[in-house]
Motif scaffolding. Structure first.
Motif, PDB file in Angstrom:
ATOM      1  N   LEU A   1       0.816  -1.205   0.000  1.00  0.00           N
ATOM      2  CA  LEU A   1       0.000   0.000   0.000  1.00  0.00           C
ATOM      3  C   LEU A   1       0.850   1.256   0.000  1.00  0.00           C
ATOM      4  O   LEU A   1       0.403   2.309  -0.447  1.00  0.00           O
ATOM      5  CB  LEU A   1      -0.932   0.007   1.212  1.00  0.00           C
ATOM      6  CG  LEU A   1      -1.913  -1.152   1.328  1.00  0.00           C
ATOM      7  CD1 LEU A   1      -2.805  -0.982   2.545  1.00  0.00           C
ATOM      8  CD2 LEU A   1      -2.766  -1.294   0.067  1.00  0.00           C
TER       9      LEU A   1
ATOM     10  N   PRO B   1       2.472   5.648  -5.900  1.00  0.00           N
ATOM     11  CA  PRO B   1       1.550   5.326  -6.965  1.00  0.00           C
ATOM     12  C   PRO B   1       2.077   5.608  -8.362  1.00  0.00           C
ATOM     13  O   PRO B   1       1.794   4.885  -9.290  1.00  0.00           O
ATOM     14  CB  PRO B   1       0.332   6.205  -6.686  1.00  0.00           C
ATOM     15  CG  PRO B   1       0.618   7.014  -5.498  1.00  0.00           C
ATOM     16  CD  PRO B   1       1.979   6.666  -4.984  1.00  0.00           C
TER      17      PRO B   1
ATOM     18  N   THR C   1      -6.510   1.060  -3.498  1.00  0.00           N
ATOM     19  CA  THR C   1      -5.782   1.938  -2.579  1.00  0.00           C
ATOM     20  C   THR C   1      -4.738   2.753  -3.332  1.00  0.00           C
ATOM     21  O   THR C   1      -4.578   3.957  -3.099  1.00  0.00           O
ATOM     22  CB  THR C   1      -5.106   1.111  -1.474  1.00  0.00           C
ATOM     23  OG1 THR C   1      -6.088   0.296  -0.826  1.00  0.00           O
ATOM     24  CG2 THR C   1      -4.447   2.022  -0.445  1.00  0.00           C
ATOM     25  N   ARG C   2      -4.047   2.117  -4.247  1.00  0.00           N
ATOM     26  CA  ARG C   2      -3.075   2.847  -5.080  1.00  0.00           C
ATOM     27  C   ARG C   2      -3.780   3.894  -5.944  1.00  0.00           C
ATOM     28  O   ARG C   2      -3.267   5.009  -6.140  1.00  0.00           O
ATOM     29  CB  ARG C   2      -2.313   1.867  -5.969  1.00  0.00           C
ATOM     30  CG  ARG C   2      -1.411   0.898  -5.212  1.00  0.00           C
ATOM     31  CD  ARG C   2      -0.829  -0.119  -6.170  1.00  0.00           C
ATOM     32  NE  ARG C   2       0.061  -1.054  -5.492  1.00  0.00           N
ATOM     33  CZ  ARG C   2       0.431  -2.226  -5.996  1.00  0.00           C
ATOM     34  NH1 ARG C   2      -0.031  -2.593  -7.187  1.00  0.00           N
ATOM     35  NH2 ARG C   2       1.235  -3.018  -5.338  1.00  0.00           N
TER      36      ARG C   2
ATOM     37  N   VAL D   1      -6.548   5.479  -5.242  1.00  0.00           N
ATOM     38  CA  VAL D   1      -6.914   6.609  -4.386  1.00  0.00           C
ATOM     39  C   VAL D   1      -5.700   7.507  -4.165  1.00  0.00           C
ATOM     40  O   VAL D   1      -5.795   8.737  -4.230  1.00  0.00           O
ATOM     41  CB  VAL D   1      -7.486   6.124  -3.047  1.00  0.00           C
ATOM     42  CG1 VAL D   1      -7.630   7.286  -2.057  1.00  0.00           C
ATOM     43  CG2 VAL D   1      -8.849   5.458  -3.259  1.00  0.00           C
ATOM     44  N   ARG D   2      -4.560   6.899  -3.947  1.00  0.00           N
ATOM     45  CA  ARG D   2      -3.347   7.703  -3.759  1.00  0.00           C
ATOM     46  C   ARG D   2      -2.983   8.460  -5.032  1.00  0.00           C
ATOM     47  O   ARG D   2      -2.450   9.572  -4.962  1.00  0.00           O
ATOM     48  CB  ARG D   2      -2.194   6.814  -3.297  1.00  0.00           C
ATOM     49  CG  ARG D   2      -2.420   6.198  -1.908  1.00  0.00           C
ATOM     50  CD  ARG D   2      -1.193   5.478  -1.412  1.00  0.00           C
ATOM     51  NE  ARG D   2      -0.086   6.405  -1.277  1.00  0.00           N
ATOM     52  CZ  ARG D   2       1.193   6.034  -1.243  1.00  0.00           C
ATOM     53  NH1 ARG D   2       1.525   4.757  -1.370  1.00  0.00           N
ATOM     54  NH2 ARG D   2       2.141   6.932  -1.102  1.00  0.00           N
TER      55      ARG D   2
ATOM     56  N   TRP E   1     -11.596   2.763   1.704  1.00  0.00           N
ATOM     57  CA  TRP E   1     -10.366   2.944   0.931  1.00  0.00           C
ATOM     58  C   TRP E   1      -9.642   4.215   1.345  1.00  0.00           C
ATOM     59  O   TRP E   1      -8.414   4.286   1.285  1.00  0.00           O
ATOM     60  CB  TRP E   1     -10.668   2.926  -0.562  1.00  0.00           C
ATOM     61  CG  TRP E   1     -10.545   1.539  -1.121  1.00  0.00           C
ATOM     62  CD1 TRP E   1      -9.389   0.798  -1.233  1.00  0.00           C
ATOM     63  CD2 TRP E   1     -11.598   0.708  -1.614  1.00  0.00           C
ATOM     64  NE1 TRP E   1      -9.668  -0.432  -1.770  1.00  0.00           N
ATOM     65  CE2 TRP E   1     -11.016  -0.522  -2.024  1.00  0.00           C
ATOM     66  CE3 TRP E   1     -12.975   0.879  -1.761  1.00  0.00           C
ATOM     67  CZ2 TRP E   1     -11.756  -1.571  -2.566  1.00  0.00           C
ATOM     68  CZ3 TRP E   1     -13.711  -0.166  -2.302  1.00  0.00           C
ATOM     69  CH2 TRP E   1     -13.111  -1.372  -2.693  1.00  0.00           C
TER      70      TRP E   1
ATOM     71  N   ALA F   1      -5.643   4.433   2.284  1.00  0.00           N
ATOM     72  CA  ALA F   1      -4.778   5.407   1.618  1.00  0.00           C
ATOM     73  C   ALA F   1      -4.178   6.387   2.615  1.00  0.00           C
ATOM     74  O   ALA F   1      -2.992   6.734   2.525  1.00  0.00           O
ATOM     75  CB  ALA F   1      -5.570   6.156   0.549  1.00  0.00           C
ATOM     76  N   THR F   2      -4.974   6.840   3.568  1.00  0.00           N
ATOM     77  CA  THR F   2      -4.481   7.791   4.565  1.00  0.00           C
ATOM     78  C   THR F   2      -3.395   7.162   5.431  1.00  0.00           C
ATOM     79  O   THR F   2      -2.368   7.785   5.724  1.00  0.00           O
ATOM     80  CB  THR F   2      -5.630   8.306   5.445  1.00  0.00           C
ATOM     81  OG1 THR F   2      -6.593   8.959   4.618  1.00  0.00           O
ATOM     82  CG2 THR F   2      -5.132   9.286   6.494  1.00  0.00           C
TER      83      THR F   2
ATOM     84  N   ASP G   1      -0.206   6.978   3.328  1.00  0.00           N
ATOM     85  CA  ASP G   1       0.299   8.182   2.657  1.00  0.00           C
ATOM     86  C   ASP G   1       0.418   9.351   3.634  1.00  0.00           C
ATOM     87  O   ASP G   1      -0.581   9.946   4.029  1.00  0.00           O
ATOM     88  CB  ASP G   1      -0.638   8.572   1.515  1.00  0.00           C
ATOM     89  CG  ASP G   1       0.052   9.451   0.486  1.00  0.00           C
ATOM     90  OD1 ASP G   1       0.832  10.339   0.898  1.00  0.00           O
ATOM     91  OD2 ASP G   1      -0.176   9.253  -0.717  1.00  0.00           O
TER      92      ASP G   1
END
Length: 286
Positions: free
Chosen positions: A14, A18, A135-136, A138-139, A167, A171-172, A175
C-alpha cells in the motif's frame, strides 16, 4: 509470526509510490446541479490519467479568485448506494462548493462503484487484488489533487463515505501527505460487505476472511495517528452496526472526534454541517 509478515507485506504494498509522472488533465464542460456563485467559486469537470492508462472523471472545485496564500485541499470519495442519484462524485459537490467559498480546493472523483452494477458484476475472485489496487488508485487521485497550484501541504484531507471511507482509511494510513481524515459510515472489514455476494461458506469463507484481514479498515485506522480523524456513524445503519462503529472509534488512537446520528447509512444534513465545521476548525478557516 506469519500474520505479522503478511501484515507487513501488505503495508509495503500500500505504501508503494503510486506513480512518478505527474497526472495530466483534460478539462470538460458539464452541468452542475448545485447553485454556484461564479464570482467566488469555480467548478470544472475534468478527466485525469489513471495508473492503468485509462482516464477517470472528476470535478475540481476551487475558489474563483487566484490567491497568493496557500490553500487547504480535500479529496472526496463517494459512497455506493445505487440507485441513489448521489451514488457518484456529486455526493459531496454542495459541501465542496461551500468550502471553496472559504478558500478550500476540492477534487471529487469517480470510482469503480460509480457504476450502478459494479458490486454484482465485480470479479469476486480478484477482491484482494482489487482492494490493493484501489488503494493505489486513491493515492493517485491524491496526486491529481496535489498537482493543483498554491496548496498548503500541511492541510490536506481525505473525506470518504461507505466504500470511500474504507479505501480512504487505507490510503491515509499509507500516505503521510494526508494530514486529516473523515471516516463516514464505513465498516470494519471489506469482507463484511464482499460476502453479501457471492456467498461463501465454511472453510472457503474462513480462508477469504483471513486473506483480506490485513486490509481491514479498522486495522489501518489505528495507523493514522497522530493525524486528526473525524468518524461519523448512523445509529440506524443496517450496514454498520453500533458495535462495529464503536470498535472503529476505539481503534483510532490519535486525536479523534466521533459523532453519531439517529439515522441510516446515508447520514444526515446535520452530519454535513458537523463535517464542514470540523474541517474548518482543523484548517483554521472561517
Amino acid at each position: 509470526m506469519t500474520n505479522f509478515f503478511v501484515a507487513a507485506s501488505v503495508s509495503l504494498l500500500l505504501q508503494q509510490p503510486p506513480a512518478s509522472a505527474p497526472p495530466t488533465f483534460d478539462y470538460q464542460s458539464a452541468p452542475v446541479d448545485v447553485k454556484v456563485d461564479a464570482a467566488s467559486v469555480s467548478v470544472q469537470q475534468l478527466t485525469y490519467a489513471q495508473l492503468d492508462g485509462s482516464r477517470n472523471a472528476a470535478t475540481l472545485v476551487t475558489p474563483a479568485a487566484a490567491g497568493t496564500t496557500p490553500r487547504p485541499a480535500i479529496l472526496f470519495l463517494h459512497w455506493y448506494e445505487p440507485p441513489r442519484p448521489t451514488s457518484n462524485r456529486t455526493e459531496f459537490l454542495a459541501e465542496a462548493v461551500e468550502l471553496a467559498a472559504s478558500g478550500v480546493v476540492s477534487l471529487l472523483v469517480d470510482t469503480p462503484w460509480t457504476a450502478e452494477q459494479w458490486f454484482a458484476k465485480r470479479d469476486a475472485a480478484k477482491d484482494y487484488d482489487f482492494t490493493v489496487q484501489m488503494t493505489r488508485d486513491v493515492r493517485h487521485a491524491l496526486d491529481a489533487l496535489l498537482a493543483q497550484p498554491s496548496l498548503d501541504k500541511t492541510r490536506i484531507a481525505i473525506v470518504g463515505h461507505d466504500f470511500g471511507a474504507m479505501w480512504g482509511a487505507l490510503a491515509t494510513a499509507a500516505d503521510p501527505r494526508v494530514t486529516h481524515f473523515v471516516y463516514m459510515a464505513g465498516t470494519r472489514a471489506f469482507t463484511d460487505w464482499y460476502l453479501f455476494t457471492p456467498k461463501k461458506e465454511g472453510a472457503e469463507r474462513d480462508a477469504f476472511i483471513a486473506k483480506l484481514a490485513p486490509l481491514d479498515p479498522i486495522a489501518h485506522l489505528a495507523k493514522i495517528s497522530p493525524r486528526p480523524v473525524l468518524l461519523q456513524f448512523g445509529t440506524k445503519d443496517v450496514f454498520v452496526k453500533s458495535d462495529a462503529a464503536a470498535a472503529m472509534g476505539e481503534a483510532v488512537s490519535g486525536p479523534k472526534t466521533v459523532k453519531t446520528y439517529e439515522f441510516e447509512h446515508e447520514l444526515t444534513y446535520q452530519a454535513r454541517r458537523d463535517r464542514i465545521a470540523w474541517l474548518k476548525e482543523q484548517f483554521k478557516i472561517k
